[in-house]
Scaffold this motif. Structure first.
Motif, mmCIF file in Angstrom:
data_model
loop_
_atom_site.group_PDB
_atom_site.id
_atom_site.type_symbol
_atom_site.label_atom_id
_atom_site.label_comp_id
_atom_site.label_asym_id
_atom_site.label_seq_id
_atom_site.Cartn_x
_atom_site.Cartn_y
_atom_site.Cartn_z
ATOM 1 N N GLU A 1 -18.579 -23.357 -46.765
ATOM 2 C CA GLU A 1 -17.987 -24.643 -47.169
ATOM 3 C C GLU A 1 -18.918 -25.773 -46.797
ATOM 4 O O GLU A 1 -19.248 -25.961 -45.615
ATOM 5 C CB GLU A 1 -16.634 -24.828 -46.479
ATOM 6 N N HIS B 1 -12.062 -29.979 -52.809
ATOM 7 C CA HIS B 1 -11.059 -31.031 -52.611
ATOM 8 C C HIS B 1 -11.753 -32.264 -52.059
ATOM 9 O O HIS B 1 -12.871 -32.184 -51.541
ATOM 10 C CB HIS B 1 -9.930 -30.547 -51.685
ATOM 11 N N HIS C 1 -7.757 -32.897 -46.589
ATOM 12 C CA HIS C 1 -7.510 -32.820 -48.031
ATOM 13 C C HIS C 1 -7.203 -34.245 -48.441
ATOM 14 O O HIS C 1 -6.060 -34.686 -48.443
ATOM 15 C CB HIS C 1 -6.352 -31.871 -48.356
ATOM 16 N N ASP D 1 -15.386 -31.093 -43.066
ATOM 17 C CA ASP D 1 -14.715 -29.826 -43.365
ATOM 18 C C ASP D 1 -15.824 -28.824 -43.682
ATOM 19 O O ASP D 1 -16.364 -28.826 -44.795
ATOM 20 C CB ASP D 1 -13.770 -30.008 -44.559
HETATM 21 N N1 GLY Z 1 -10.220 -26.484 -43.605
HETATM 22 C C1 GLY Z 1 -9.286 -26.459 -44.648
HETATM 23 C C2 GLY Z 1 -9.948 -26.333 -45.947
HETATM 24 O O1 GLY Z 1 -11.040 -25.829 -46.012
HETATM 25 O O2 GLY Z 1 -9.480 -26.771 -46.964
#
Ligand code: GLY
Ligand code: MN
Ligand code: MN
Length: 542
Positions: A494, A447, A454, A371
Protein backbone atom coordinates in the motif's frame (compact mmCIF):
# COMPACT_ATOMS: atom_id res chain seq x y z
CA UNK A 1 9.66 52.11 42.55
CA UNK A 2 7.69 51.64 39.37
CA UNK A 3 10.86 50.77 37.47
CA UNK A 4 11.79 48.22 40.12
CA UNK A 5 8.38 46.55 39.90
CA UNK A 6 8.62 46.44 36.12
CA UNK A 7 12.04 44.79 36.33
CA UNK A 8 10.70 42.13 38.72
CA UNK A 9 7.73 41.45 36.43
CA UNK A 10 10.02 41.21 33.40
CA UNK A 11 12.32 38.72 35.16
CA UNK A 12 9.34 36.64 36.31
CA UNK A 13 7.88 36.65 32.80
CA UNK A 14 11.20 35.59 31.23
CA UNK A 15 11.53 32.79 33.79
CA UNK A 16 8.04 31.60 32.84
CA UNK A 17 9.02 31.62 29.18
CA UNK A 18 12.25 29.78 29.89
CA UNK A 19 10.34 27.22 31.92
CA UNK A 20 8.13 26.38 28.96
CA UNK A 21 9.25 23.21 27.25
CA UNK A 22 9.55 23.27 23.45
CA UNK A 23 6.43 22.39 21.49
CA UNK A 24 5.84 21.64 17.79
CA UNK A 25 5.59 24.84 15.78
CA UNK A 26 4.29 23.53 12.47
CA UNK A 27 0.56 23.38 13.15
CA UNK A 28 -1.82 24.55 10.44
CA UNK A 29 -1.95 28.34 10.60
CA UNK A 30 -5.16 30.27 11.37
CA UNK A 31 -5.02 31.57 7.78
CA UNK A 32 -5.46 27.99 6.49
CA UNK A 33 -8.64 27.43 8.48
CA UNK A 34 -9.96 30.86 7.49
CA UNK A 35 -9.27 30.04 3.84
CA UNK A 36 -11.25 26.80 4.21
CA UNK A 37 -14.21 28.66 5.78
CA UNK A 38 -14.16 31.16 2.94
CA UNK A 39 -14.07 28.33 0.38
CA UNK A 40 -17.01 26.69 2.14
CA UNK A 41 -19.01 29.94 2.12
CA UNK A 42 -18.44 30.19 -1.62
CA UNK A 43 -20.19 26.81 -2.08
CA UNK A 44 -23.07 27.50 0.30
CA UNK A 45 -26.45 28.68 -1.06
CA UNK A 46 -27.98 31.98 0.07
CA UNK A 47 -29.44 32.15 3.59
CA UNK A 48 -27.66 29.04 4.81
CA UNK A 49 -25.59 28.13 7.84
CA UNK A 50 -23.14 25.22 8.10
CA UNK A 51 -22.81 23.50 11.45
CA UNK A 52 -19.87 21.52 12.83
CA UNK A 53 -20.02 19.81 16.20
CA UNK A 54 -17.05 18.42 18.12
CA UNK A 55 -16.93 14.65 18.49
CA UNK A 56 -18.02 13.30 21.86
CA UNK A 57 -15.46 12.12 24.39
CA UNK A 58 -15.45 8.35 24.86
CA UNK A 59 -14.90 6.43 28.06
CA UNK A 60 -12.05 3.91 28.12
CA UNK A 61 -12.33 2.63 31.69
CA UNK A 62 -13.81 3.97 34.92
CA UNK A 63 -12.73 7.64 35.02
CA UNK A 64 -10.31 7.36 32.10
CA UNK A 65 -11.24 8.42 28.57
CA UNK A 66 -9.88 7.33 25.21
CA UNK A 67 -7.42 9.74 23.64
CA UNK A 68 -9.58 12.53 22.33
CA UNK A 69 -9.72 12.76 18.55
CA UNK A 70 -11.19 15.94 17.10
CA UNK A 71 -13.95 15.79 14.49
CA UNK A 72 -11.85 16.24 11.31
CA UNK A 73 -14.40 18.65 9.79
CA UNK A 74 -14.41 20.93 12.84
CA UNK A 75 -10.60 20.83 12.89
CA UNK A 76 -10.40 21.55 9.15
CA UNK A 77 -12.65 24.59 9.32
CA UNK A 78 -11.52 26.02 12.69
CA UNK A 79 -8.37 24.39 14.08
CA UNK A 80 -10.27 23.72 17.33
CA UNK A 81 -9.24 20.34 18.77
CA UNK A 82 -10.91 20.35 22.19
CA UNK A 83 -14.16 18.54 23.03
CA UNK A 84 -17.53 20.27 23.25
CA UNK A 85 -16.97 22.82 20.49
CA UNK A 86 -19.42 24.00 17.87
CA UNK A 87 -18.70 26.06 14.76
CA UNK A 88 -21.37 27.90 12.77
CA UNK A 89 -20.40 29.29 9.37
CA UNK A 90 -22.94 31.70 7.89
CA UNK A 91 -23.26 32.49 4.22
CA UNK A 92 -24.07 36.13 4.93
CA UNK A 93 -22.85 38.52 7.61
CA UNK A 94 -24.90 38.53 10.79
CA UNK A 95 -25.21 41.31 13.30
CA UNK A 96 -27.48 40.01 16.06
CA UNK A 97 -25.70 40.07 19.41
CA UNK A 98 -22.49 41.80 18.32
CA UNK A 99 -21.43 45.36 17.50
CA UNK A 100 -19.21 44.05 14.72
CA UNK A 101 -20.87 42.00 11.94
CA UNK A 102 -19.62 38.40 11.80
CA UNK A 103 -20.12 35.42 9.49
CA UNK A 104 -18.84 32.69 11.78
CA UNK A 105 -19.06 31.86 15.44
CA UNK A 106 -17.16 29.26 17.45
CA UNK A 107 -18.55 28.01 20.74
CA UNK A 108 -15.81 26.62 23.00
CA UNK A 109 -15.38 24.99 26.42
CA UNK A 110 -15.08 27.43 29.25
CA UNK A 111 -11.84 27.77 31.18
CA UNK A 112 -11.88 25.75 34.40
CA UNK A 113 -8.80 26.02 36.63
CA UNK A 114 -9.61 22.88 38.62
CA UNK A 115 -10.21 20.67 35.58
CA UNK A 116 -7.24 22.16 33.75
CA UNK A 117 -5.09 21.06 36.69
CA UNK A 118 -6.01 17.48 35.82
CA UNK A 119 -6.33 17.40 32.05
CA UNK A 120 -4.34 20.37 30.79
CA UNK A 121 -4.90 23.85 29.50
CA UNK A 122 -8.01 24.91 27.61
CA UNK A 123 -8.02 27.69 25.06
CA UNK A 124 -11.17 29.37 26.37
CA UNK A 125 -12.74 32.20 24.42
CA UNK A 126 -9.73 34.52 24.65
CA UNK A 127 -7.23 31.84 23.62
CA UNK A 128 -9.45 30.67 20.77
CA UNK A 129 -9.84 34.25 19.50
CA UNK A 130 -6.10 34.83 19.53
CA UNK A 131 -4.98 31.45 18.24
CA UNK A 132 -7.70 30.51 15.77
CA UNK A 133 -8.83 33.89 14.47
CA UNK A 134 -12.53 32.96 14.16
CA UNK A 135 -14.75 36.06 13.85
CA UNK A 136 -16.74 35.55 17.03
CA UNK A 137 -15.92 33.15 19.89
CA UNK A 138 -18.34 32.42 22.75
CA UNK A 139 -18.66 29.84 25.51
CA UNK A 140 -20.89 26.84 24.80
CA UNK A 141 -23.35 27.97 27.47
CA UNK A 142 -24.00 31.14 25.41
CA UNK A 143 -25.66 29.13 22.62
CA UNK A 144 -29.05 29.12 24.35
CA UNK A 145 -29.29 32.93 24.34
CA UNK A 146 -27.43 33.40 21.05
CA UNK A 147 -29.68 35.91 19.27
CA UNK A 148 -29.42 34.77 15.63
CA UNK A 149 -32.75 33.25 14.56
CA UNK A 150 -31.64 29.85 13.26
CA UNK A 151 -35.22 28.95 12.34
CA UNK A 152 -35.19 31.66 9.69
CA UNK A 153 -32.43 30.09 7.56
CA UNK A 154 -33.39 28.38 4.30
CA UNK A 155 -30.74 25.68 4.79
CA UNK A 156 -29.04 24.24 7.83
CA UNK A 157 -26.06 22.32 6.47
CA UNK A 158 -25.70 19.64 9.08
CA UNK A 159 -24.30 16.16 9.72
CA UNK A 160 -25.35 15.13 13.22
CA UNK A 161 -22.93 13.73 15.78
CA UNK A 162 -21.69 10.13 15.68
CA UNK A 163 -21.76 7.94 18.82
CA UNK A 164 -23.52 10.59 20.84
CA UNK A 165 -23.94 9.99 24.58
CA UNK A 166 -24.82 12.39 27.38
CA UNK A 167 -22.18 13.19 29.95
CA UNK A 168 -24.58 13.62 32.87
CA UNK A 169 -21.92 15.42 34.94
CA UNK A 170 -21.99 18.34 32.52
CA UNK A 171 -24.75 20.53 31.16
CA UNK A 172 -22.70 21.93 28.30
CA UNK A 173 -21.22 18.81 26.77
CA UNK A 174 -21.81 18.04 23.11
CA UNK A 175 -25.07 16.22 23.84
CA UNK A 176 -26.48 19.33 25.51
CA UNK A 177 -25.10 21.66 22.82
CA UNK A 178 -26.72 19.54 20.10
CA UNK A 179 -30.08 19.56 21.86
CA UNK A 180 -30.00 23.32 22.43
CA UNK A 181 -29.05 23.78 18.78
CA UNK A 182 -31.88 21.53 17.54
CA UNK A 183 -34.38 23.39 19.66
CA UNK A 184 -33.19 26.79 18.41
CA UNK A 185 -33.06 25.68 14.79
CA UNK A 186 -36.52 24.04 14.82
CA UNK A 187 -35.52 20.43 14.18
CA UNK A 188 -38.90 19.10 15.39
CA UNK A 189 -39.08 15.33 14.83
CA UNK A 190 -35.96 15.25 12.64
CA UNK A 191 -34.23 11.87 12.88
CA UNK A 192 -30.42 11.79 12.67
CA UNK A 193 -30.27 8.07 11.97
CA UNK A 194 -32.78 8.29 9.11
CA UNK A 195 -30.70 11.12 7.62
CA UNK A 196 -27.52 9.09 7.92
CA UNK A 197 -29.12 6.38 5.79
CA UNK A 198 -30.63 8.51 3.05
CA UNK A 199 -27.60 10.80 2.72
CA UNK A 200 -25.57 7.79 1.58
CA UNK A 201 -28.23 6.74 -0.96
CA UNK A 202 -28.64 10.14 -2.56
CA UNK A 203 -24.96 10.18 -3.52
CA UNK A 204 -25.78 7.44 -6.05
CA UNK A 205 -28.56 8.63 -8.32
CA UNK A 206 -28.55 5.35 -10.28
CA UNK A 207 -30.08 3.65 -7.23
CA UNK A 208 -33.41 5.04 -8.39
CA UNK A 209 -33.31 2.73 -11.44
CA UNK A 210 -35.39 -0.46 -11.62
CA UNK A 211 -32.24 -2.60 -11.27
CA UNK A 212 -31.53 -1.27 -7.79
CA UNK A 213 -34.65 0.43 -6.38
CA UNK A 214 -36.43 -2.70 -5.08
CA UNK A 215 -33.23 -3.78 -3.31
CA UNK A 216 -32.75 -0.32 -1.81
CA UNK A 217 -36.33 -0.22 -0.57
CA UNK A 218 -36.03 -3.75 0.84
CA UNK A 219 -32.91 -2.59 2.72
CA UNK A 220 -34.76 0.44 4.09
CA UNK A 221 -37.67 -1.76 5.20
CA UNK A 222 -35.21 -4.00 7.02
CA UNK A 223 -33.87 -0.94 8.87
CA UNK A 224 -37.42 0.05 9.85
CA UNK A 225 -37.92 -3.44 11.31
CA UNK A 226 -34.91 -2.82 13.53
CA UNK A 227 -35.94 0.73 14.42
CA UNK A 228 -39.60 1.51 13.64
CA UNK A 229 -39.18 5.24 14.42
CA UNK A 230 -37.27 5.66 11.15
CA UNK A 231 -40.55 5.53 9.25
CA UNK A 232 -41.74 8.70 11.06
CA UNK A 233 -39.10 10.74 9.25
CA UNK A 234 -40.91 12.28 6.28
CA UNK A 235 -37.96 12.02 3.89
CA UNK A 236 -37.27 8.42 4.84
CA UNK A 237 -40.99 7.67 4.39
CA UNK A 238 -40.94 9.31 0.93
CA UNK A 239 -38.18 6.92 -0.15
CA UNK A 240 -40.06 3.90 1.20
CA UNK A 241 -43.16 4.93 -0.73
CA UNK A 242 -41.40 5.39 -4.10
CA UNK A 243 -43.26 3.27 -6.68
CA UNK A 244 -40.96 3.84 -9.65
CA UNK A 245 -37.72 5.55 -10.70
CA UNK A 246 -39.49 8.92 -11.08
CA UNK A 247 -40.94 8.61 -7.57
CA UNK A 248 -37.58 7.72 -6.11
CA UNK A 249 -35.87 10.60 -7.93
CA UNK A 250 -38.53 12.98 -6.58
CA UNK A 251 -37.78 11.68 -3.06
CA UNK A 252 -34.04 12.18 -3.72
CA UNK A 253 -34.74 15.76 -4.81
CA UNK A 254 -36.67 16.44 -1.60
CA UNK A 255 -33.70 15.16 0.37
CA UNK A 256 -31.25 17.25 -1.65
CA UNK A 257 -33.21 20.46 -1.11
CA UNK A 258 -34.38 19.85 2.49
CA UNK A 259 -34.06 22.65 5.03
CA UNK A 260 -32.00 20.49 7.38
CA UNK A 261 -29.61 19.37 4.73
CA UNK A 262 -27.14 16.51 5.11
CA UNK A 263 -26.42 16.04 1.41
CA UNK A 264 -25.00 19.53 1.05
CA UNK A 265 -22.86 18.82 4.09
CA UNK A 266 -21.28 15.75 2.54
CA UNK A 267 -21.04 17.35 -0.91
CA UNK A 268 -19.26 20.47 0.33
CA UNK A 269 -16.92 18.73 2.76
CA UNK A 270 -16.08 16.07 0.14
CA UNK A 271 -15.41 18.67 -2.51
CA UNK A 272 -13.11 20.73 -0.30
CA UNK A 273 -11.28 18.06 1.64
CA UNK A 274 -10.45 15.91 -1.39
CA UNK A 275 -8.09 18.55 -2.81
CA UNK A 276 -5.10 19.11 -0.55
CA UNK A 277 -3.67 22.59 -0.04
CA UNK A 278 0.11 23.20 0.24
CA UNK A 279 -0.23 23.50 4.05
CA UNK A 280 -1.99 20.14 4.24
CA UNK A 281 0.55 18.51 1.94
CA UNK A 282 3.37 19.51 4.29
CA UNK A 283 1.73 17.67 7.18
CA UNK A 284 0.65 14.72 5.09
CA UNK A 285 4.16 14.32 3.70
CA UNK A 286 5.50 14.35 7.23
CA UNK A 287 3.06 11.63 8.34
CA UNK A 288 3.96 9.57 5.27
CA UNK A 289 7.75 10.02 5.60
CA UNK A 290 7.58 9.11 9.28
CA UNK A 291 5.57 5.98 8.49
CA UNK A 292 7.83 4.97 5.62
CA UNK A 293 10.98 5.28 7.72
CA UNK A 294 9.27 3.34 10.50
CA UNK A 295 8.45 0.53 8.04
CA UNK A 296 12.15 0.37 7.15
CA UNK A 297 13.03 0.00 10.85
CA UNK A 298 10.42 -2.75 11.26
CA UNK A 299 11.97 -4.60 8.30
CA UNK A 300 15.41 -4.36 9.90
CA UNK A 301 14.13 -5.43 13.31
CA UNK A 302 11.98 -8.46 12.51
CA UNK A 303 13.12 -11.90 13.68
CA UNK A 304 10.99 -15.09 13.65
CA UNK A 305 10.85 -15.16 17.48
CA UNK A 306 9.55 -11.61 17.76
CA UNK A 307 5.90 -11.08 18.64
CA UNK A 308 3.49 -9.17 16.42
CA UNK A 309 3.13 -6.54 19.16
CA UNK A 310 6.87 -6.17 19.54
CA UNK A 311 7.09 -5.36 15.87
CA UNK A 312 4.18 -2.95 16.23
CA UNK A 313 6.09 -1.32 19.10
CA UNK A 314 9.22 -0.88 16.97
CA UNK A 315 7.21 0.83 14.26
CA UNK A 316 5.22 3.02 16.63
CA UNK A 317 8.35 3.96 18.59
CA UNK A 318 9.84 5.38 15.39
CA UNK A 319 6.60 7.30 14.77
CA UNK A 320 6.97 8.94 18.17
CA UNK A 321 10.73 9.41 17.77
CA UNK A 322 10.03 11.39 14.60
CA UNK A 323 7.27 13.50 16.17
CA UNK A 324 3.98 11.78 15.30
CA UNK A 325 1.25 12.06 17.92
CA UNK A 326 -0.29 8.67 17.29
CA UNK A 327 -1.36 6.19 14.63
CA UNK A 328 -4.12 7.19 12.23
CA UNK A 329 -5.89 3.81 12.57
CA UNK A 330 -5.42 0.60 14.52
CA UNK A 331 -2.05 -0.90 13.55
CA UNK A 332 -2.33 -4.14 11.60
CA UNK A 333 0.59 -6.53 12.13
CA UNK A 334 -0.39 -9.93 10.78
CA UNK A 335 2.13 -12.76 10.52
CA UNK A 336 1.44 -15.76 8.28
CA UNK A 337 -2.28 -16.46 7.93
CA UNK A 338 -3.12 -13.51 10.22
CA UNK A 339 -2.23 -11.38 7.20
CA UNK A 340 -5.33 -12.80 5.50
CA UNK A 341 -7.60 -10.94 7.95
CA UNK A 342 -7.84 -7.59 6.22
CA UNK A 343 -8.25 -5.44 9.33
CA UNK A 344 -6.45 -7.73 11.79
CA UNK A 345 -5.74 -5.55 14.83
CA UNK A 346 -5.35 -8.06 17.66
CA UNK A 347 -1.65 -8.51 16.89
CA UNK A 348 -1.55 -11.23 19.53
CA UNK A 349 0.83 -13.85 18.07
CA UNK A 350 3.76 -14.20 20.45
CA UNK A 351 6.11 -15.13 17.61
CA UNK A 352 5.79 -14.06 13.96
CA UNK A 353 7.26 -17.40 12.83
CA UNK A 354 8.86 -18.13 9.48
CA UNK A 355 6.25 -16.89 7.01
CA UNK A 356 5.74 -13.30 5.95
CA UNK A 357 4.40 -10.49 8.05
CA UNK A 358 1.99 -7.89 6.70
CA UNK A 359 2.25 -4.51 8.39
CA UNK A 360 -0.41 -1.91 7.62
CA UNK A 361 0.61 0.90 9.94
CA UNK A 362 0.38 4.66 9.46
CA UNK A 363 1.42 7.59 11.62
CA UNK A 364 -0.81 10.55 12.38
CA UNK A 365 0.85 13.94 12.34
CA UNK A 366 -1.16 16.99 13.45
CA UNK A 367 -4.35 15.24 12.39
CA UNK A 368 -3.16 13.93 9.00
CA UNK A 369 -2.61 10.21 8.62
CA UNK A 370 -0.49 8.05 6.37
CA UNK A 371 -1.74 4.64 5.24
CA UNK A 372 1.17 2.36 4.34
CA UNK A 373 1.47 -1.42 4.07
CA UNK A 374 4.58 -3.47 3.58
CA UNK A 375 4.83 -7.25 3.52
CA UNK A 376 8.12 -9.01 4.09
CA UNK A 377 9.54 -12.44 5.01
CA UNK A 378 10.44 -12.70 8.68
CA UNK A 379 13.74 -14.45 7.87
CA UNK A 380 14.84 -11.78 5.39
CA UNK A 381 14.46 -13.84 2.16
CA UNK A 382 11.32 -14.23 0.03
CA UNK A 383 10.65 -17.89 -0.84
CA UNK A 384 9.90 -18.68 -4.49
CA UNK A 385 6.12 -18.81 -3.85
CA UNK A 386 6.10 -15.69 -1.69
CA UNK A 387 7.96 -13.77 -4.38
CA UNK A 388 5.63 -15.01 -7.12
CA UNK A 389 2.58 -13.71 -5.26
CA UNK A 390 4.36 -10.52 -4.17
CA UNK A 391 5.37 -9.70 -7.73
CA UNK A 392 1.77 -9.94 -8.97
CA UNK A 393 0.70 -7.38 -6.37
CA UNK A 394 3.68 -5.22 -7.27
CA UNK A 395 2.78 -5.43 -10.96
CA UNK A 396 -0.83 -4.45 -10.19
CA UNK A 397 0.44 -1.40 -8.30
CA UNK A 398 2.74 -0.41 -11.16
CA UNK A 399 -0.14 -0.72 -13.65
CA UNK A 400 -2.27 1.59 -11.49
CA UNK A 401 0.59 4.06 -11.00
CA UNK A 402 0.87 4.29 -14.79
CA UNK A 403 -2.70 5.63 -15.09
CA UNK A 404 -2.77 7.79 -11.94
CA UNK A 405 -3.20 11.29 -13.29
CA UNK A 406 -5.92 13.92 -13.51
CA UNK A 407 -8.96 12.58 -15.35
CA UNK A 408 -8.53 8.86 -14.58
CA UNK A 409 -11.65 7.39 -13.01
CA UNK A 410 -11.69 5.41 -9.80
CA UNK A 411 -13.38 2.60 -11.68
CA UNK A 412 -10.45 2.47 -14.15
CA UNK A 413 -8.10 2.10 -11.19
CA UNK A 414 -10.18 -0.70 -9.69
CA UNK A 415 -10.49 -2.51 -13.03
CA UNK A 416 -6.78 -2.19 -13.80
CA UNK A 417 -5.67 -3.59 -10.45
CA UNK A 418 -8.17 -6.46 -10.52
CA UNK A 419 -7.23 -7.40 -14.11
CA UNK A 420 -3.50 -7.67 -13.29
CA UNK A 421 -4.18 -9.70 -10.15
CA UNK A 422 -6.59 -11.99 -12.05
CA UNK A 423 -4.05 -12.57 -14.83
CA UNK A 424 -1.32 -13.36 -12.30
CA UNK A 425 -3.45 -15.82 -10.34
CA UNK A 426 -4.51 -17.53 -13.59
CA UNK A 427 -0.85 -17.80 -14.65
CA UNK A 428 0.02 -19.54 -11.37
CA UNK A 429 -3.00 -21.84 -11.63
CA UNK A 430 -4.52 -20.50 -8.41
CA UNK A 431 -7.76 -19.60 -10.19
CA UNK A 432 -9.07 -20.86 -13.50
CA UNK A 433 -11.68 -18.17 -14.10
CA UNK A 434 -10.80 -14.45 -13.92
CA UNK A 435 -14.12 -13.79 -12.16
CA UNK A 436 -12.76 -15.72 -9.14
CA UNK A 437 -10.16 -13.03 -8.51
CA UNK A 438 -12.35 -11.59 -5.71
CA UNK A 439 -11.83 -14.78 -3.68
CA UNK A 440 -8.24 -13.74 -3.12
CA UNK A 441 -8.44 -9.97 -3.67
CA UNK A 442 -11.69 -8.97 -1.94
CA UNK A 443 -11.14 -5.25 -1.30
CA UNK A 444 -10.83 -2.05 -3.33
CA UNK A 445 -7.57 -0.63 -4.61
CA UNK A 446 -7.77 3.06 -3.69
CA UNK A 447 -9.29 5.52 -1.28
CA UNK A 448 -8.72 9.16 -0.37
CA UNK A 449 -6.26 9.91 2.39
CA UNK A 450 -5.99 12.90 4.71
CA UNK A 451 -7.53 13.78 8.04
CA UNK A 452 -9.37 10.45 7.95
CA UNK A 453 -7.58 7.32 6.83
CA UNK A 454 -10.55 6.75 4.52
CA UNK A 455 -10.78 10.42 3.76
CA UNK A 456 -13.63 12.44 2.35
CA UNK A 457 -13.94 12.89 -1.40
CA UNK A 458 -15.99 12.22 -4.51
CA UNK A 459 -15.20 8.80 -5.97
CA UNK A 460 -15.49 9.96 -9.54
CA UNK A 461 -12.37 11.03 -11.45
CA UNK A 462 -8.94 11.99 -10.15
CA UNK A 463 -8.04 15.66 -9.86
CA UNK A 464 -4.77 17.49 -9.27
CA UNK A 465 -3.65 17.44 -5.61
CA UNK A 466 -5.86 14.62 -4.52
CA UNK A 467 -4.02 12.11 -2.35
CA UNK A 468 -5.06 8.48 -2.63
CA UNK A 469 -3.76 5.06 -1.65
CA UNK A 470 -2.88 2.33 -4.14
CA UNK A 471 -3.21 -0.96 -2.30
CA UNK A 472 -3.86 -4.16 -4.21
CA UNK A 473 -3.42 -7.42 -2.31
CA UNK A 474 -3.65 -11.21 -2.50
CA UNK A 475 -4.68 -13.30 0.50
CA UNK A 476 -4.63 -17.10 0.44
CA UNK A 477 -5.88 -18.56 3.73
CA UNK A 478 -5.30 -22.23 4.64
CA UNK A 479 -7.96 -24.48 3.09
CA UNK A 480 -8.21 -22.41 -0.09
CA UNK A 481 -9.02 -24.44 -3.25
CA UNK A 482 -5.49 -24.26 -4.68
CA UNK A 483 -2.16 -26.00 -4.18
CA UNK A 484 -1.22 -25.97 -0.48
CA UNK A 485 2.10 -24.34 -1.26
CA UNK A 486 0.21 -21.06 -1.62
CA UNK A 487 -1.61 -21.31 1.71
CA UNK A 488 -0.92 -18.68 4.37
CA UNK A 489 0.58 -16.28 1.84
CA UNK A 490 -0.92 -12.81 2.29
CA UNK A 491 0.51 -9.79 0.51
CA UNK A 492 -0.66 -6.21 0.46
CA UNK A 493 1.51 -3.37 -0.79
CA UNK A 494 0.00 0.00 0.00
CA UNK A 495 1.44 3.28 -1.15
CA UNK A 496 0.20 6.86 -0.98
CA UNK A 497 0.28 9.02 -4.10
CA UNK A 498 -0.45 12.63 -5.00
CA UNK A 499 -2.19 13.22 -8.30
CA UNK A 500 -0.72 15.65 -10.82
CA UNK A 501 -2.10 16.80 -14.16
CA UNK A 502 -0.02 14.36 -16.23
CA UNK A 503 1.32 11.87 -13.68
CA UNK A 504 1.45 11.04 -10.02
CA UNK A 505 3.95 11.56 -7.24
CA UNK A 506 4.85 8.56 -5.10
CA UNK A 507 4.82 9.88 -1.54
CA UNK A 508 5.90 6.64 0.13
CA UNK A 509 9.22 6.39 -1.71
CA UNK A 510 11.24 6.10 1.53
CA UNK A 511 9.88 2.59 2.12
CA UNK A 512 11.27 0.00 -0.33
CA UNK A 513 8.72 -1.88 -2.45
CA UNK A 514 10.72 -4.26 -4.64
CA UNK A 515 11.60 -7.68 -3.16
CA UNK A 516 15.34 -7.16 -3.80
CA UNK A 517 15.31 -3.77 -2.08
CA UNK A 518 13.40 -5.13 0.89
CA UNK A 519 15.84 -8.04 1.25
CA UNK A 520 18.76 -5.62 1.14
CA UNK A 521 17.30 -3.40 3.87
CA UNK A 522 16.52 -6.43 6.02
CA UNK A 523 20.21 -7.32 6.20
CA UNK A 524 20.98 -4.09 8.05
CA UNK A 525 21.41 -3.95 11.80
CA UNK A 526 18.43 -2.83 13.83
CA UNK A 527 18.40 -0.51 16.81
CA UNK A 528 16.67 -3.25 18.82
CA UNK A 529 19.25 -5.96 18.05
CA UNK A 530 21.20 -5.20 21.22
CA UNK A 531 18.20 -4.64 23.43
CA UNK A 532 18.23 -7.40 26.01
CA UNK A 533 15.32 -7.22 28.39
CA UNK A 534 13.13 -9.91 29.90
CA UNK A 535 10.77 -10.42 32.80
CA UNK A 536 12.00 -12.16 35.93
CA UNK A 537 10.84 -15.77 36.37
CA UNK A 538 7.15 -15.72 37.34
CA UNK A 539 6.21 -16.26 40.99
CA UNK A 540 3.07 -18.28 41.63
CA UNK A 541 0.31 -16.84 43.84
CA UNK A 542 1.21 -14.52 46.72
N1 GLY B 1 -5.46 0.74 6.78
C1 GLY B 1 -6.76 0.62 6.27
C2 GLY B 1 -6.75 0.60 4.81
O1 GLY B 1 -5.75 0.24 4.22
O2 GLY B 1 -7.67 0.99 4.14
MN1 MN C 1 -5.82 1.97 2.82
MN1 MN D 1 -3.85 0.49 5.10
Amino acid sequence: MKKCLLAVITVMYSCCLLAQLPQPTDYLPASFHKGRRDALRALMPPRSVAVFFASPERNFSNDVNYRYHANPDLYYFSGYTEPNGLLLVFKEKQSAGSDTPYDEVLFVRKKDARREMYTGKRLGTQGAKEKLGVGLVLEGSALKQFPVDLKAFDHIIYDGVKDLADDYTSNDDIYDLLNVFKEKAGFGGYDDQAAEQYTKLVAYDYLAEDDYRPRVIAGLRESVKQRPALANDSLFAALLAAKDAAGMRAAFDKIRTARINTTMYSQFTNRLRQIKTPEEMELLRKAIDISSLAHVEAMKAVRPDMSERELQGVQEFIHKKLGAEDVGYGSIVGAGENGCTLHYETNSATAVGRDMVLMDVGAEYHGYTADVTRTFPTNGRFSREQKQIYDIVYEAQEAVFAICREGTSFSAIEDTAAAVVARGLMRLGIISNPADVRKYYPHGCSHFLGLDVHDKGEYDVLKENMVITVEPGIYIPPGSPCDQKWWRIAVRIEDDVRIDKQKMELLTNLAPRKTEDIEKVMQQKSFVDDLKISLPAPKKGF
